[in-house]
Write a protein that holds these residues in place. Structure first.
Motif, mmCIF file in Angstrom:
data_model
loop_
_atom_site.group_PDB
_atom_site.id
_atom_site.type_symbol
_atom_site.label_atom_id
_atom_site.label_comp_id
_atom_site.label_asym_id
_atom_site.label_seq_id
_atom_site.Cartn_x
_atom_site.Cartn_y
_atom_site.Cartn_z
ATOM 1 N N MET A 1 0.857 -1.016 0.157
ATOM 2 C CA MET A 1 0.423 0.010 0.196
ATOM 3 C C MET A 1 0.741 1.363 0.307
ATOM 4 N N HIS A 2 0.733 1.777 -0.916
ATOM 5 C CA HIS A 2 1.264 3.191 -0.894
ATOM 6 C C HIS A 2 0.704 4.551 0.070
ATOM 7 N N ALA A 3 1.900 5.050 0.183
ATOM 8 C CA ALA A 3 1.056 6.584 0.675
ATOM 9 C C ALA A 3 0.553 7.453 -0.169
ATOM 10 N N SER A 4 -0.244 8.491 -0.120
ATOM 11 C CA SER A 4 -0.530 8.548 -1.311
ATOM 12 C C SER A 4 -0.191 10.321 -0.587
ATOM 13 N N PRO A 5 -0.209 11.307 -1.856
ATOM 14 C CA PRO A 5 0.785 13.126 -1.437
ATOM 15 C C PRO A 5 0.095 13.330 -0.652
ATOM 16 N N ARG A 6 0.254 14.676 -0.024
ATOM 17 C CA ARG A 6 -0.398 14.592 0.834
ATOM 18 C C ARG A 6 -0.521 16.894 0.836
ATOM 19 N N PRO A 7 -1.108 16.858 0.305
ATOM 20 C CA PRO A 7 -0.884 18.969 -0.024
ATOM 21 C C PRO A 7 -1.096 19.434 1.018
ATOM 22 N N LEU A 8 -0.210 19.479 2.196
ATOM 23 C CA LEU A 8 0.014 21.303 3.112
ATOM 24 C C LEU A 8 -0.311 22.564 2.109
ATOM 25 N N PRO A 9 -0.567 24.088 2.834
ATOM 26 C CA PRO A 9 -1.034 24.985 2.298
ATOM 27 C C PRO A 9 1.210 25.165 1.740
ATOM 28 N N GLY A 10 1.123 25.406 0.507
ATOM 29 C CA GLY A 10 1.966 25.639 0.119
ATOM 30 C C GLY A 10 3.208 24.358 0.137
ATOM 31 N N MET A 194 -2.081 18.840 8.583
ATOM 32 C CA MET A 194 -1.583 20.124 8.792
ATOM 33 C C MET A 194 -1.201 20.382 10.022
ATOM 34 N N TRP A 195 -1.996 20.970 10.845
ATOM 35 C CA TRP A 195 -2.271 20.434 11.954
ATOM 36 C C TRP A 195 -1.887 20.005 12.930
ATOM 37 N N THR A 196 -2.012 18.969 12.567
ATOM 38 C CA THR A 196 -1.556 17.544 13.650
ATOM 39 C C THR A 196 0.074 17.532 13.650
ATOM 40 N N VAL A 197 0.190 17.610 12.187
ATOM 41 C CA VAL A 197 2.232 18.031 11.744
ATOM 42 C C VAL A 197 2.603 18.559 12.802
ATOM 43 N N ILE A 198 1.714 20.366 12.319
ATOM 44 C CA ILE A 198 2.670 21.519 13.118
ATOM 45 C C ILE A 198 2.301 21.356 14.858
ATOM 46 N N VAL A 199 1.424 21.239 15.470
ATOM 47 C CA VAL A 199 0.909 20.862 17.167
ATOM 48 C C VAL A 199 2.139 19.508 17.593
ATOM 49 N N THR A 200 2.312 18.408 16.860
ATOM 50 C CA THR A 200 3.103 17.553 17.444
ATOM 51 C C THR A 200 4.529 17.658 17.418
ATOM 52 N N SER A 201 5.183 17.844 16.504
ATOM 53 C CA SER A 201 6.768 18.772 15.768
ATOM 54 C C SER A 201 6.468 19.574 16.890
ATOM 55 N N ALA A 202 5.842 20.964 17.447
ATOM 56 C CA ALA A 202 5.940 21.853 18.351
ATOM 57 C C ALA A 202 6.189 21.196 19.542
ATOM 58 N N LEU A 203 5.266 19.963 19.799
ATOM 59 C CA LEU A 203 5.226 19.800 21.738
ATOM 60 C C LEU A 203 6.614 18.123 21.857
ATOM 61 N N VAL A 230 5.255 28.837 9.562
ATOM 62 C CA VAL A 230 5.547 29.574 8.725
ATOM 63 C C VAL A 230 6.441 28.530 7.151
ATOM 64 N N TYR A 231 6.666 26.991 8.038
ATOM 65 C CA TYR A 231 7.051 26.440 7.268
ATOM 66 C C TYR A 231 6.118 25.943 6.055
ATOM 67 N N THR A 232 5.003 25.398 6.267
ATOM 68 C CA THR A 232 3.828 25.388 5.560
ATOM 69 C C THR A 232 3.368 26.748 4.725
ATOM 70 N N ARG A 233 3.868 27.732 4.495
ATOM 71 C CA ARG A 233 3.647 28.854 3.716
ATOM 72 C C ARG A 233 5.025 29.398 2.626
ATOM 73 N N THR A 234 6.243 28.996 3.132
ATOM 74 C CA THR A 234 6.745 29.219 2.447
ATOM 75 C C THR A 234 8.350 27.803 1.909
ATOM 76 N N ARG A 235 7.473 26.480 2.132
ATOM 77 C CA ARG A 235 8.480 25.753 2.152
ATOM 78 C C ARG A 235 9.850 26.011 2.008
ATOM 79 N N ARG A 236 10.650 26.091 3.198
ATOM 80 C CA ARG A 236 12.544 26.483 3.205
ATOM 81 C C ARG A 236 12.976 27.207 4.605
#
Length: 265
Positions: A1-10, A194-203, A230-236
């Motif tokens: 089973m392949h993981a499908s591409p997931r868009p985050l803002p930016g 997106m917010w699961t990723v952001i919040v988990t990383s921050a914790l 910011v990263y989800t907006r800039t991808r940098r």
């Protein structure tokens, strides 16, 4: 089973040939040999400090300490080895991503394609984070929720400031590449929102700063939320690396210069 591409803002991540479970397991293992291990030690550290007789605010957390103060050349070797070895997980994370994409560093924005814009964004982020962060630290210490942090404790040698600057760069690269560039890519591929990723990383970011106290935890969670957004907006990650480097340089070098001149640090 392949993981499908997931868009985050930016940010749209490429599909991975691995299952979501495999991707998450991989990130846990990478964290286990890097900042995740730091989080475990940090939790144990705060428990030790909370169960000590002295209140938190009366305890000191010393950072960037000397390994061989009586032998400066050996001390320098220790400092440089520690900085270099701390960056191995960054190389590991990029190596893992390189198995599925051609230029992982470029994909997460770890390059010099936009030096001026990245620097300006880094300066703005450092200003937004720095002053409120200092105020939070002082308040948390006053409320006995944080230790007194001594960020620089190297002897008075010619290489002290360069090593503190290198340590600042190392911290910034390690944390922003792993906690943002690598984890955001892998967790998005695993299907996390997106917010699961952001919040988990921050914790996680906050947890490996718990050794400083609860002010350090809250401040770094807030920092992680902002930088992740910011990263989800800039991808940098370069603006994040620059901001983090500036913050640590000011903290480390500033403390080394001012510690004997002011009494509120």
């Amino acid at each position: 089973m392949h993981a499908s591409p997931r868009p985050l803002p930016g940010l749209t991540v490429p599909a991975s040939p691995h299952t979501s479970r495999t991707l998450v397991t991989e990130t846990v293992l990478v964290l286990g040999v890097s900042l995740g291990a730091s989080a475990v030690w940090s939790v144990l550290n705060i428990i030790r400090k909370l169960t000590a007789e002295a209140p938190l605010s009366a305890q000191t957390t010393a950072m960037n300490t000397s390994a061989a103060p009586d032998r400066p050349w050996l001390d320098l070797a220790y400092q440089l080895a520690g900085i270099a070895l701390a960056l191995v997980p960054v190389v590991l994370a990029l190596h893992i991503l390189a198995r599925e994409m051609r230029a992982p560093a470029r994909f997460i924005g770890l390059d010099l394609a936009r030096p001026v814009r990245d620097l300006v964004q880094g300066l703005v982020l450092a200003a937004v984070i720095g002053l409120p962060g200092l105020a939070l630290y002082l308040l948390a210490r006053e409320l006995d929720l944080n230790t007194t942090v001594a960020p620089a404790n190297l002897p008075s040698v010619w290489w002290a400031v360069p090593v503190l600057v290198l340590a600042s760069v190392q911290n910034a690269v390690l944390e922003e590449v792993l906690m943002v560039g690598y984890l955001f890519t892998r967790w998005a591929q695993a299907g996390w929102s997106m917010w699961t990723v952001i919040v988990t990383s921050a914790l996680v970011r906050g947890s490996y700063h718990l050794y400083q106290g609860f002010g350090g935890f809250v401040g770094n969670v807030a920092m992680g939320l902002l930088l992740g957004w910011v990263y989800t907006r800039t991808r940098r990650v370069m603006p994040l690396v620059m901001a983090h480097t500036l913050l640590d340089v000011v903290a480390f070098v500033g403390y080394a210069v001012l510690a004997d001149r002011v009494d509120w640090l």
